[in-house]
Design an enzyme around this catalytic site. Structure first.
Site, mmCIF file in Angstrom:
data_model
loop_
_atom_site.group_PDB
_atom_site.id
_atom_site.type_symbol
_atom_site.label_atom_id
_atom_site.label_comp_id
_atom_site.label_asym_id
_atom_site.label_seq_id
_atom_site.Cartn_x
_atom_site.Cartn_y
_atom_site.Cartn_z
ATOM 1 N NE ARG A 188 78.072 38.146 25.039
ATOM 2 C CZ ARG A 188 77.778 37.873 26.294
ATOM 3 N NH1 ARG A 188 76.881 38.576 26.941
ATOM 4 N NH2 ARG A 188 78.402 36.901 26.926
ATOM 5 C CE LYS A 235 80.821 41.055 30.739
ATOM 6 N NZ LYS A 235 81.714 39.890 30.544
ATOM 7 N NE ARG A 237 80.505 31.813 27.590
ATOM 8 C CZ ARG A 237 80.647 31.698 28.911
ATOM 9 N NH1 ARG A 237 81.035 30.555 29.446
ATOM 10 N NH2 ARG A 237 80.395 32.720 29.688
ATOM 11 N NE ARG A 253 80.758 31.860 35.375
ATOM 12 C CZ ARG A 253 80.596 32.798 34.434
ATOM 13 N NH1 ARG A 253 80.753 34.078 34.735
ATOM 14 N NH2 ARG A 253 80.300 32.459 33.209
ATOM 15 N NE ARG A 309 76.982 30.770 32.647
ATOM 16 C CZ ARG A 309 77.226 32.007 32.240
ATOM 17 N NH1 ARG A 309 77.272 32.992 33.126
ATOM 18 N NH2 ARG A 309 77.430 32.286 30.973
HETATM 19 P P1 AMP Z 1 76.791 35.640 29.778
HETATM 20 O O1 AMP Z 1 76.071 35.192 30.990
HETATM 21 O O2 AMP Z 1 76.799 37.132 29.605
HETATM 22 O O3 AMP Z 1 78.182 35.052 29.663
HETATM 23 O O4 AMP Z 1 75.961 35.074 28.527
HETATM 24 C C1 AMP Z 1 75.774 33.680 28.335
HETATM 25 C C2 AMP Z 1 75.343 33.415 26.904
HETATM 26 O O5 AMP Z 1 74.091 34.080 26.647
HETATM 27 C C3 AMP Z 1 76.276 33.947 25.822
HETATM 28 O O6 AMP Z 1 77.343 33.046 25.545
HETATM 29 C C4 AMP Z 1 75.328 34.110 24.629
HETATM 30 O O7 AMP Z 1 75.021 32.855 24.059
HETATM 31 C C5 AMP Z 1 74.072 34.611 25.327
HETATM 32 N N1 AMP Z 1 74.038 36.091 25.431
HETATM 33 C C6 AMP Z 1 74.052 36.838 26.580
HETATM 34 N N2 AMP Z 1 73.993 38.151 26.299
HETATM 35 C C7 AMP Z 1 73.940 38.240 24.948
HETATM 36 C C8 AMP Z 1 73.889 39.332 24.042
HETATM 37 N N3 AMP Z 1 73.885 40.614 24.478
HETATM 38 N N4 AMP Z 1 73.860 39.058 22.713
HETATM 39 C C9 AMP Z 1 73.871 37.794 22.256
HETATM 40 N N5 AMP Z 1 73.931 36.716 23.055
HETATM 41 C C10 AMP Z 1 73.964 36.934 24.388
#
Ligand code: AMP
Length: 235
Positions: free
Chosen positions: A104, A29, A187, A143, A176
């Site tokens: 989410r 994404k 996740r 990644r 990460r």
């Molecule tokens: P991402 O970079 O989108 O994979 O997000 C990394 C982590 O940030 C996720 O595993 C969640 O812990 C947190 N996170 C990111 N966006 C959200 C969201 N919209 N709602 C809740 N947690 C989020």
């Protein structure tokens, strides 16, 4: 635009969009959002990036969010909606927005509709990127991102030319912490239980919902993404 303010103002040449990208972690994404915006403009809003920044800066939000992120759990909806409300208050209403990793949960989607309504906007497109789980695990394990400029590379598909070094700014590349195997599995489970129901939710929403296969070369995904948005087909 303001109707009648100039001869060029009507019809608008660029349709201002509010796009939501859905799809599991690792599906691409962020990569697709950055490519689109680099070429057609607009703002990329990634709650994951905003939260990681808050963690690095040691803000109250960052301190609260860190524990959830380390476990691969979702950060509570109210914190996320406050973050989005603050962020959108600085965004021009004529700027197209691509949300990546947000909403989410159903509660976040409903909260977003309310926040957008306050600024007389609404979600216009929802694009779901799809890929099988073994592919996602492979992508996430490979990644690497630059600690200085945030550029993302993949050891399997888009390796940096020099190992451990960002091809864009020469900053250090790191994995990460939540891309470790156990956290990745959690996740993916969290996505299935809490975020995948949004696909059904947006099927009965005024926004248009399109599905794009992410199991093809990055440029082809971008072309399919643009076709789904109904915008130009050059990459
Ligand atoms: P991402 O970079 O989108 O994979 O997000 C990394 C982590 O940030 C996720 O595993 C969640 O812990 C947190 N996170 C990111 N966006 C959200 C969201 N919209 N709602 C809740 N947690 C989020």
């Amino acid at each position: 635009y303001e109707e009648g303010s100039s001869e060029d103002a009507w019809p608008p040449t660029v349709y201002v969009m509010v796009v939501i990208l859905l799809g599991p972690p690792g599906v691409g994404k962020g990569t697709q959002a950055v490519r689109l915006i680099d070429s057609v403009g607009g703002e990329h809003i990634s709650t994951g990036d905003l939260l990681r920044e808050a963690c690095r800066d040691g803000t109250d939000l960052g301190l609260e969010a860190q524990g959830f992120m380390d476990k691969g759990e979702l950060v509570p909806d109210l914190l996320i909606l406050d973050l989005i409300r603050d962020h959108l208050s600085t965004t021009d209403s004529e700027t197209s927005i691509v949300f990546d990793g947000f909403p989410r949960t159903i509660a976040q989607a409903e909260g977003l509709d309310g926040v957008l309504l306050d600024v007389a906007r609404g979600v216009s497109e929802v694009v779901v990127f799809e890929a099988p789980e073994d592919e996602l695990i492979k992508r996430l394990s490979g990644r690497r991102s630059c600690t200085d400029c945030g550029a993302v590379f993949n050891l399997h598909f888009d390796p940096p030319t020099s190992e451990g070094e960002c091809g864009r700014c020469a900053g250090p590349l790191v994995q990460r912490s939540d891309d470790q195997p156990d956290t990745v599995k959690n996740r993916l489970r969290v996505y299935e239980s809490q975020t995948a129901p949004l696909i059904e939710h947006y099927s009965s929403h005024p926004a248009s919902l399109k599905r794009v296969s992410a199991v093809q070369p990055v440029n082809d995904v971008q072309l399919a993404f643009r076709a789904a948005l109904g915008i130009g087909l050059t990459v």
